[in-house]
Design a protein around this motif. Structure first.
Motif, PDB file in Angstrom:
ATOM      1  N   ILE A  25      59.931  34.409  28.957  1.00  0.00           N
ATOM      2  CA  ILE A  25      60.038  33.497  27.880  1.00  0.00           C
ATOM      3  C   ILE A  25      58.587  32.452  27.485  1.00  0.00           C
ATOM      4  CG2 ILE A  25      62.618  33.318  28.019  1.00  0.00           C
ATOM      5  CD1 ILE A  25      62.491  30.565  29.295  1.00  0.00           C
ATOM      6  N   GLU A  26      58.184  32.397  28.747  1.00  0.00           N
ATOM      7  CA  GLU A  26      56.869  31.603  28.428  1.00  0.00           C
ATOM      8  C   GLU A  26      55.908  32.356  27.754  1.00  0.00           C
ATOM      9  OE1 GLU A  26      55.635  30.338  32.213  1.00  0.00           O
ATOM     10  OE2 GLU A  26      57.044  28.677  32.558  1.00  0.00           O
ATOM     11  N   LYS A  27      55.901  33.574  27.649  1.00  0.00           N
ATOM     12  CA  LYS A  27      55.079  34.590  26.975  1.00  0.00           C
ATOM     13  C   LYS A  27      55.244  34.354  25.466  1.00  0.00           C
ATOM     14  CE  LYS A  27      54.749  38.022  30.525  1.00  0.00           C
ATOM     15  NZ  LYS A  27      55.211  39.299  30.768  1.00  0.00           N
ATOM     16  N   PHE A  28      56.444  33.751  24.886  1.00  0.00           N
ATOM     17  CA  PHE A  28      56.774  33.622  23.756  1.00  0.00           C
ATOM     18  C   PHE A  28      56.451  32.228  23.237  1.00  0.00           C
ATOM     19  CE2 PHE A  28      58.675  37.734  24.889  1.00  0.00           C
ATOM     20  CZ  PHE A  28      58.646  38.229  23.846  1.00  0.00           C
ATOM     21  N   GLY A  29      55.953  31.302  24.065  1.00  0.00           N
ATOM     22  CA  GLY A  29      55.729  29.903  23.571  1.00  0.00           C
ATOM     23  C   GLY A  29      56.673  29.051  24.167  1.00  0.00           C
ATOM     24  N   LEU A  30      57.500  29.321  25.043  1.00  0.00           N
ATOM     25  CA  LEU A  30      58.391  28.301  25.447  1.00  0.00           C
ATOM     26  C   LEU A  30      57.709  27.587  26.785  1.00  0.00           C
ATOM     27  CD1 LEU A  30      61.212  27.490  24.805  1.00  0.00           C
ATOM     28  CD2 LEU A  30      61.981  28.884  27.069  1.00  0.00           C
ATOM     29  N   GLU A  31      57.760  26.185  26.687  1.00  0.00           N
ATOM     30  CA  GLU A  31      57.039  25.441  27.736  1.00  0.00           C
ATOM     31  C   GLU A  31      58.237  24.450  28.154  1.00  0.00           C
ATOM     32  OE1 GLU A  31      53.415  21.980  27.634  1.00  0.00           O
ATOM     33  OE2 GLU A  31      53.684  23.505  25.826  1.00  0.00           O
ATOM     34  N   ILE A  32      57.999  24.218  29.439  1.00  0.00           N
ATOM     35  CA  ILE A  32      58.815  23.527  30.207  1.00  0.00           C
ATOM     36  C   ILE A  32      58.438  21.935  30.359  1.00  0.00           C
ATOM     37  CG2 ILE A  32      59.944  22.826  32.340  1.00  0.00           C
ATOM     38  CD1 ILE A  32      59.721  25.813  33.322  1.00  0.00           C
ATOM     39  N   VAL A  33      59.437  20.876  29.986  1.00  0.00           N
ATOM     40  CA  VAL A  33      58.948  19.463  29.978  1.00  0.00           C
ATOM     41  C   VAL A  33      59.783  18.968  31.096  1.00  0.00           C
ATOM     42  CG1 VAL A  33      59.173  17.447  28.665  1.00  0.00           C
ATOM     43  CG2 VAL A  33      58.887  19.500  27.619  1.00  0.00           C
ATOM     44  N   ASN A  34      58.823  18.760  32.292  1.00  0.00           N
ATOM     45  CA  ASN A  34      59.401  18.203  33.428  1.00  0.00           C
ATOM     46  C   ASN A  34      58.647  17.099  33.951  1.00  0.00           C
ATOM     47  OD1 ASN A  34      60.770  17.799  35.731  1.00  0.00           O
ATOM     48  ND2 ASN A  34      59.790  19.428  37.088  1.00  0.00           N
ATOM     49  N   PRO A  35      58.895  15.652  33.365  1.00  0.00           N
ATOM     50  CA  PRO A  35      57.897  14.808  33.351  1.00  0.00           C
ATOM     51  C   PRO A  35      57.944  13.555  34.340  1.00  0.00           C
ATOM     52  CG  PRO A  35      59.517  14.173  31.706  1.00  0.00           C
ATOM     53  CD  PRO A  35      59.995  15.593  32.488  1.00  0.00           C
ATOM     54  N   GLU A  36      58.382  14.076  35.640  1.00  0.00           N
ATOM     55  CA  GLU A  36      58.786  13.156  36.715  1.00  0.00           C
ATOM     56  C   GLU A  36      57.206  12.578  37.081  1.00  0.00           C
ATOM     57  OE1 GLU A  36      60.645  12.781  41.039  1.00  0.00           O
ATOM     58  OE2 GLU A  36      60.971  14.633  39.899  1.00  0.00           O
ATOM     59  N   GLY A  37      57.416  11.347  37.198  1.00  0.00           N
ATOM     60  CA  GLY A  37      56.208  10.533  37.614  1.00  0.00           C
ATOM     61  C   GLY A  37      55.048  10.192  36.367  1.00  0.00           C
ATOM     62  N   GLU A  38      55.627  10.633  35.307  1.00  0.00           N
ATOM     63  CA  GLU A  38      54.824  10.468  33.831  1.00  0.00           C
ATOM     64  C   GLU A  38      55.432   9.320  33.278  1.00  0.00           C
ATOM     65  OE1 GLU A  38      54.579  13.991  31.877  1.00  0.00           O
ATOM     66  OE2 GLU A  38      53.718  15.120  33.239  1.00  0.00           O
ATOM     67  N   GLN A  39      54.480   8.702  32.131  1.00  0.00           N
ATOM     68  CA  GLN A  39      54.868   7.743  31.424  1.00  0.00           C
ATOM     69  C   GLN A  39      55.933   8.318  30.428  1.00  0.00           C
ATOM     70  OE1 GLN A  39      53.495   4.727  31.534  1.00  0.00           O
ATOM     71  NE2 GLN A  39      54.303   3.677  29.855  1.00  0.00           N
ATOM     72  N   PHE A  40      56.799   7.533  30.288  1.00  0.00           N
ATOM     73  CA  PHE A  40      57.842   7.760  29.486  1.00  0.00           C
ATOM     74  C   PHE A  40      57.500   8.146  27.778  1.00  0.00           C
ATOM     75  CE2 PHE A  40      61.223   6.703  26.092  1.00  0.00           C
ATOM     76  CZ  PHE A  40      62.313   7.155  26.545  1.00  0.00           C
ATOM     77  N   ASN A  41      57.676   9.118  27.298  1.00  0.00           N
ATOM     78  CA  ASN A  41      57.269   9.412  26.054  1.00  0.00           C
ATOM     79  C   ASN A  41      58.719   9.713  25.054  1.00  0.00           C
ATOM     80  OD1 ASN A  41      56.304  10.552  23.747  1.00  0.00           O
ATOM     81  ND2 ASN A  41      55.193  12.269  24.627  1.00  0.00           N
ATOM     82  N   PRO A  42      59.103   9.071  24.124  1.00  0.00           N
ATOM     83  CA  PRO A  42      60.176   9.245  23.442  1.00  0.00           C
ATOM     84  C   PRO A  42      60.015  10.362  22.457  1.00  0.00           C
ATOM     85  CG  PRO A  42      58.952   7.301  22.649  1.00  0.00           C
ATOM     86  CD  PRO A  42      58.403   7.686  23.858  1.00  0.00           C
ATOM     87  N   ASP A  43      58.994  10.823  22.314  1.00  0.00           N
ATOM     88  CA  ASP A  43      58.977  12.145  21.382  1.00  0.00           C
ATOM     89  C   ASP A  43      59.342  13.289  21.907  1.00  0.00           C
ATOM     90  OD1 ASP A  43      57.777  10.805  19.457  1.00  0.00           O
ATOM     91  OD2 ASP A  43      55.839  10.943  20.002  1.00  0.00           O
ATOM     92  N   HIS A  44      59.495  13.019  23.411  1.00  0.00           N
ATOM     93  CA  HIS A  44      59.803  14.434  24.420  1.00  0.00           C
ATOM     94  C   HIS A  44      60.690  13.922  25.361  1.00  0.00           C
ATOM     95  CE1 HIS A  44      55.389  16.455  23.630  1.00  0.00           C
ATOM     96  NE2 HIS A  44      56.546  16.735  22.532  1.00  0.00           N
ATOM     97  N   HIS A  45      61.092  12.722  25.665  1.00  0.00           N
ATOM     98  CA  HIS A  45      62.036  12.197  26.619  1.00  0.00           C
ATOM     99  C   HIS A  45      63.211  11.732  25.750  1.00  0.00           C
ATOM    100  CE1 HIS A  45      57.902  12.083  29.157  1.00  0.00           C
ATOM    101  NE2 HIS A  45      58.530  13.522  28.774  1.00  0.00           N
ATOM    102  N   GLN A  46      64.220  11.578  26.749  1.00  0.00           N
ATOM    103  CA  GLN A  46      65.409  11.106  26.345  1.00  0.00           C
ATOM    104  C   GLN A  46      66.104  10.186  27.443  1.00  0.00           C
ATOM    105  OE1 GLN A  46      68.568  13.280  24.533  1.00  0.00           O
ATOM    106  NE2 GLN A  46      70.094  11.470  24.547  1.00  0.00           N
ATOM    107  N   ALA A  47      65.861   8.933  27.457  1.00  0.00           N
ATOM    108  CA  ALA A  47      66.209   7.824  28.680  1.00  0.00           C
ATOM    109  C   ALA A  47      67.718   7.999  28.540  1.00  0.00           C
ATOM    110  CB  ALA A  47      65.630   6.717  28.169  1.00  0.00           C
ATOM    111  N   MET A  48      68.123   8.151  29.660  1.00  0.00           N
ATOM    112  CA  MET A  48      69.548   8.348  30.060  1.00  0.00           C
ATOM    113  C   MET A  48      70.158   7.028  30.748  1.00  0.00           C
ATOM    114  SD  MET A  48      70.380  11.018  28.568  1.00  0.00           S
ATOM    115  CE  MET A  48      72.018  11.256  28.820  1.00  0.00           C
ATOM    116  N   SER A  49      69.172   6.638  31.570  1.00  0.00           N
ATOM    117  CA  SER A  49      69.353   5.452  32.524  1.00  0.00           C
ATOM    118  C   SER A  49      68.121   4.509  32.596  1.00  0.00           C
ATOM    119  CB  SER A  49      70.032   5.792  33.699  1.00  0.00           C
ATOM    120  OG  SER A  49      69.239   6.284  34.386  1.00  0.00           O
TER     121      SER A  49
END
Length: 208
Positions: free
Chosen positions: A138-162
């Motif tokens: 699926i990555e060959k068709f442009g799908l990219e994983i968002v796994n931001p552990e340790g990164e700055q919170f980005n409201p455009d790509h992240h949803q804060a659950m707690s």
């Protein structure tokens, strides 16, 4: 007889008078006709100049029309190319969205199983291989994983659950990823659900 012939011949004085009258007549004719001829030529020149001005204006208008038509065609072509490219990139958006739960389930199976259990180890290896092959495809068709552990919170790509107080991490840092997010050709397909750090007794700016 000779006296009669002499009487009929013009006298020198008469010749001079006639010549003077002829010259005066020619001068009158020239004085009367030359301005008329010049006026006619000027009128013709003016008419030709007006026709030339009209022709130049028409050519200019037609040139502007051609340029505008060419610009419209070029803009239409660009819009069509953008629409085609957009359709090509995001035609799989709905299909890719339906695949995300399958990926989630495979990942949960890997996380919940006991990797030390020799009885199920071959099964886990098969699930792991299937998951990796699935993601690679699926990555060959442009799908990219968002796994931001340790990164700055980005409201455009992240949803804060707690929110969780932390003295070790800067405020607004993603402490843990509860569910990975995904992008499709740069467009957010699903936000990552995350736990965000905060300074003791302080809130977190989830819009930062």
């Amino acid at each position: 007889m000779s006296q009669e012939q002499d009487a009929n011949q013009p006298k020198p004085e008469d010749l001079e008078i006639n010549e003077t009258l002829d010259q005066a007549s020619d001068a009158e004719v020239e004085a009367g006709e030359q301005p008329q001829v010049q006026s006619l030529e000027q009128a013709q020149i003016q008419a030709l100049e007006e026709e030339l001005a009209v022709a130049n204006a028409t050519i200019s208008e037609q040139k502007d029309g051609v340029l505008r038509a060419r610009a419209d065609i070029e803009n239409a072509r660009r819009r069509a190319e953008l629409e085609i490219d957009k359709a090509r990139k995001f035609a799989l958006e709905k299909f890719a969205g339906e695949l995300l739960p399958v990926i989630d389930n495979l990942e949960r199976a890997m996380q919940s199983a006991n990797s030390e259990d020799e009885a199920i180890k071959p099964l886990l290896d098969g699930v792991d291989l299937t998951l990796k092959s699935f993601l690679s495809t699926i990555e060959k068709f442009g799908l990219e994983i968002v796994n931001p552990e340790g990164e700055q919170f980005n409201p455009d790509h992240h949803q804060a659950m707690s929110l969780q107080e932390s003295t070790e991490l800067p405020a607004n840092t993603v402490m843990a990823v509860m569910q990975k997010g995904y992008l499709l050709n740069g467009r957010l397909l699903r936000p990552a659900m995350v736990m965000v750090s905060r300074a003791p007794s302080e809130g977190v700016d989830t819009q930062a």
